[in-house]
Write a protein that holds these residues in place. Structure first.
Motif, PDB file in Angstrom:
ATOM      1  N   SER A 360       0.818  -1.222   0.000  1.00  0.00           N
ATOM      2  CA  SER A 360       0.000   0.000   0.000  1.00  0.00           C
ATOM      3  C   SER A 360       0.847   1.265   0.000  1.00  0.00           C
ATOM      4  N   VAL A 361       2.067   1.193   0.560  1.00  0.00           N
ATOM      5  CA  VAL A 361       2.922   2.391   0.574  1.00  0.00           C
ATOM      6  C   VAL A 361       3.940   2.374  -0.572  1.00  0.00           C
ATOM      7  N   LEU A 362       4.330   1.187  -1.019  1.00  0.00           N
ATOM      8  CA  LEU A 362       5.350   1.115  -2.065  1.00  0.00           C
ATOM      9  C   LEU A 362       4.785   1.267  -3.473  1.00  0.00           C
ATOM     10  N   ILE A 363       3.634   0.661  -3.751  1.00  0.00           N
ATOM     11  CA  ILE A 363       3.101   0.691  -5.120  1.00  0.00           C
ATOM     12  C   ILE A 363       2.828   2.117  -5.591  1.00  0.00           C
ATOM     13  N   PRO A 364       2.133   2.965  -4.806  1.00  0.00           N
ATOM     14  CA  PRO A 364       1.936   4.353  -5.276  1.00  0.00           C
ATOM     15  C   PRO A 364       3.259   5.092  -5.462  1.00  0.00           C
ATOM     16  N   ALA A 365       4.199   4.868  -4.540  1.00  0.00           N
ATOM     17  CA  ALA A 365       5.494   5.541  -4.653  1.00  0.00           C
ATOM     18  C   ALA A 365       6.246   5.061  -5.887  1.00  0.00           C
ATOM     19  N   ALA A 366       6.195   3.747  -6.151  1.00  0.00           N
ATOM     20  CA  ALA A 366       6.876   3.198  -7.322  1.00  0.00           C
ATOM     21  C   ALA A 366       6.257   3.735  -8.609  1.00  0.00           C
ATOM     22  N   ASN A 367       4.930   3.711  -8.693  1.00  0.00           N
ATOM     23  CA  ASN A 367       4.263   4.214  -9.896  1.00  0.00           C
ATOM     24  C   ASN A 367       4.568   5.692 -10.117  1.00  0.00           C
ATOM     25  N   ASN A 368       4.617   6.447  -9.040  1.00  0.00           N
ATOM     26  CA  ASN A 368       4.935   7.870  -9.145  1.00  0.00           C
ATOM     27  C   ASN A 368       6.361   8.057  -9.668  1.00  0.00           C
ATOM     28  N   TYR A 369       7.278   7.250  -9.154  1.00  0.00           N
ATOM     29  CA  TYR A 369       8.681   7.325  -9.583  1.00  0.00           C
ATOM     30  C   TYR A 369       8.817   7.000 -11.072  1.00  0.00           C
ATOM     31  N   TYR A 370       8.154   5.908 -11.506  1.00  0.00           N
ATOM     32  CA  TYR A 370       8.257   5.514 -12.907  1.00  0.00           C
ATOM     33  C   TYR A 370       7.617   6.560 -13.822  1.00  0.00           C
ATOM     34  N   LYS A 371       6.509   7.152 -13.372  1.00  0.00           N
ATOM     35  CA  LYS A 371       5.831   8.160 -14.185  1.00  0.00           C
ATOM     36  C   LYS A 371       6.684   9.414 -14.324  1.00  0.00           C
ATOM     37  N   ILE A 372       7.228   9.897 -13.202  1.00  0.00           N
ATOM     38  CA  ILE A 372       8.033  11.120 -13.222  1.00  0.00           C
ATOM     39  C   ILE A 372       9.258  10.950 -14.114  1.00  0.00           C
ATOM     40  N   ASN A 373       9.860   9.755 -14.058  1.00  0.00           N
ATOM     41  CA  ASN A 373      11.085   9.516 -14.816  1.00  0.00           C
ATOM     42  C   ASN A 373      10.846   8.888 -16.181  1.00  0.00           C
ATOM     43  N   ASN A 374       9.559   8.760 -16.562  1.00  0.00           N
ATOM     44  CA  ASN A 374       9.197   8.224 -17.878  1.00  0.00           C
ATOM     45  C   ASN A 374       9.857   6.877 -18.127  1.00  0.00           C
ATOM     46  N   ILE A 375       9.711   5.990 -17.149  1.00  0.00           N
ATOM     47  CA  ILE A 375      10.340   4.674 -17.208  1.00  0.00           C
ATOM     48  C   ILE A 375       9.290   3.584 -17.403  1.00  0.00           C
ATOM     49  N   ASN A 376       9.543   2.707 -18.349  1.00  0.00           N
ATOM     50  CA  ASN A 376       8.741   1.503 -18.511  1.00  0.00           C
ATOM     51  C   ASN A 376       9.471   0.373 -17.799  1.00  0.00           C
ATOM     52  N   PHE A 377       9.099   0.098 -16.546  1.00  0.00           N
ATOM     53  CA  PHE A 377       9.842  -0.888 -15.759  1.00  0.00           C
ATOM     54  C   PHE A 377       9.779  -2.278 -16.383  1.00  0.00           C
ATOM     55  N   ALA A 378       8.726  -2.575 -17.158  1.00  0.00           N
ATOM     56  CA  ALA A 378       8.621  -3.885 -17.791  1.00  0.00           C
ATOM     57  C   ALA A 378       9.771  -4.111 -18.764  1.00  0.00           C
ATOM     58  N   SER A 379      10.184  -3.057 -19.475  1.00  0.00           N
ATOM     59  CA  SER A 379      11.248  -3.233 -20.463  1.00  0.00           C
ATOM     60  C   SER A 379      12.584  -3.491 -19.791  1.00  0.00           C
TER      61      SER A 379
END
Length: 475
Positions: A360-379
């Motif tokens: 609950s605390v990591l998923i929003p933070a992770a998604n925010n990080y990936y969005k801000i840095n324009n990262i596709n973590f799947a790739s």
């Protein structure tokens, strides 16, 4: 220089050495990596082994000839070269040489290309993991001008096509590879597919859905142990996803062994006599060992290269098709990824409520990080065999450490306090870590702030002691 050019320095370091030293000074010229590679069409990474030169002489000669042939017509010196090679010298057996630096130098003398310096041991290790290099197997990886991977096993193509007629041997998509192949049913296929096509079934005839490619062999004990597990989960998945199909790609050494292994399989297979097709599929996906189970989506894109581990960790297939996740549990396979990328790790107890809290605390933070840095973590996790992009430079993992052997090993090696919850920024590539200050409540907001400080280098980092690093490198 454009942003894309940053991949050169990240992959090879900022300096390369020029190998064409013909004097006895033993000093190679040091050259800026970007200066060499910025206008090259194709970059080849040649992983060689200093103590098996007799096995690689023939390949080395062919690579040398191709290098001269492709670059012989270049009219602009180092600019716009069709192929540049960066040699990465490694050792198959570390006890074969008393002086590694001398053997490194000797293996490069007189070659026309460039190499990574002897001192870049960490980058070399990272590259060898990235491309799953087998010890003692000379390997040629080809990258395009943007750093995207064209091939992870081009040495085989070079031996087949030494004149480079089809260089750079771009791989065919899977539907092209299998276009004319008639798939063979496994021994129990029609029990699972009572309405299946009885003959001349081809890849294009399969219903749209997730496809699995299972690289395995009867002579391989881990394969024989995994195949019954896969068969059970395969049947379980098909109850929910009836279009799911698996295709067996054999590494068996005889038709008899292949046929015996096939008897218990409820899926399809590439016929044993189609050896070139089986080899091309293995090259296409960079298969370095068996058993390997990879999954493709309906568009032929890789979902996961490690479906075997996913299946073992999720035997009821609750998370099928095991798409990459923003936050993962710290297991052995993610432990090894800590060598390549830093991570935010939240250590908690194993109770379900604690796991829910961590997510609950990591998923929003992770998604925010990936969005801000324009990262596709799947790739990063799944397509790194097929693409290398500049987002790699900023990638950060998010992990939950539960009460497990992997977590205990990591805590002991780094020297972390045995308390929970504990939020840690772990940067093994740079031999450092930082913990969230005691007394600060762990929330999505505080995790976001912790991540921002990590990116800004504004945390109170501690050094990972040398013993811990040496042991961590063997995880």
């Amino acid at each position: 220089m454009s942003e894309k050019a940053k991949w050169y320095d990240r992959v090879f370091g900022k300096k390369l050495i020029k190998c064409d030293s013909t004097n006895n000074s033993n000093d190679f010229q040091s050259v800026g990596t970007t200066e060499i590679l910025q206008s090259v069409q194709i970059t080849g990474i040649y992983f060689s082994f200093a103590n098996i030169n007799t096995q690689s002489d023939d390949f080395l000669k062919k690579l040398h000839d191709l290098y001269d042939k492709l670059n012989g017509s270049c009219s602009n010196g180092e600019m716009d070269r069709k192929l540049e090679v960066v040699q990465v010298v490694m050792w198959a057996h570390n006890d074969n040489y008393g002086d590694f630096e001398v053997s490194h130098r000797d293996s490069l003398m007189g070659l026309p290309w460039f190499a990574m310096p002897f001192s870049e041991t960490s980058l070399k290790t990272r590259l060898s993991r990235r491309y799953r290099i087998k010890s003692g197997v000379p390997t040629l990886v080809l990258l395009d001008k943007d750093g995207a991977t064209i091939s992870v096993s081009a040495q085989e193509k070079l031996l087949e096509d030494p004149n480079g007629i089809n260089f750079p041997w771009r791989p065919r998509p899977v539907d092209e590879v299998l276009k004319d192949v008639v798939l063979q049913p496994g021994g129990t296929y029609f029990q699972e597919h009572p309405k299946g096509i009885q003959k001349d079934l081809q890849y294009r005839d399969l219903s749209e859905g997730v496809r699995g490619f299972y690289f395995s062999a009867n002579w391989c004990p881990p394969c024989r142990a995994f195949t019954p597990q896969l068969a059970e989960v395969y049947k379980l998945i098909r109850k929910k996803e009836p279009n799911f199909e698996v295709i067996f790609v054999s590494s068996d050494r005889s038709g008899e062994s292949y046929s015996a292994y096939l008897e218990s399989m409820p899926w399809l297979t590439i016929p044993f006599q189609q050896a070139s097709v089986r080899a091309e599929l293995a090259q296409l996906y960079g298969i370095r060992g068996i058993p390997t189970l990879l999954l493709l989506d309906s568009n032929g894109h890789v979902i996961t290269m490690d479906a075997r581990t996913e299946l073992i960790e999720d035997p009821l297939a609750q998370n099928f098709p095991w798409k990459p996740r923003a936050v993962n549990i710290l297991t052995d396979r993610f432990l090894t990824k800590l060598h390549d990328y830093p991570a935010i790790v939240l250590f908690v107890d194993t109770e379900e409520t604690e796991l829910q809290f961590a997510e609950s605390v990591l998923i929003p933070a992770a998604n925010n990080y990936y969005k801000i840095n324009n990262i596709n973590f799947a790739s990063i996790f799944e397509d790194r065999l097929f693409s290398m992009c500049n987002q790699d430079d900023y990638f950060l993992q998010f992990l939950v450490g539960t009460d497990s052997e992997s977590t205990d090993i990591l805590r002991d090696l780094i020297g972390l306090d045995d308390v929970v919850p504990l939020l840690v920024a772990l940067d093994i590539p740079n031999r450092r870590f930082a913990t969230m200050e005691y007394g600060i409540e762990i929330t999505t907001e505080s995790v976001n702030d912790f991540v921002r400080k990590f990116q800004d280098n504004d945390l109170e980092f501690k050094a990972i002691h040398d013993v811990g690093v040496e042991n961590a490198e063997n995880l």
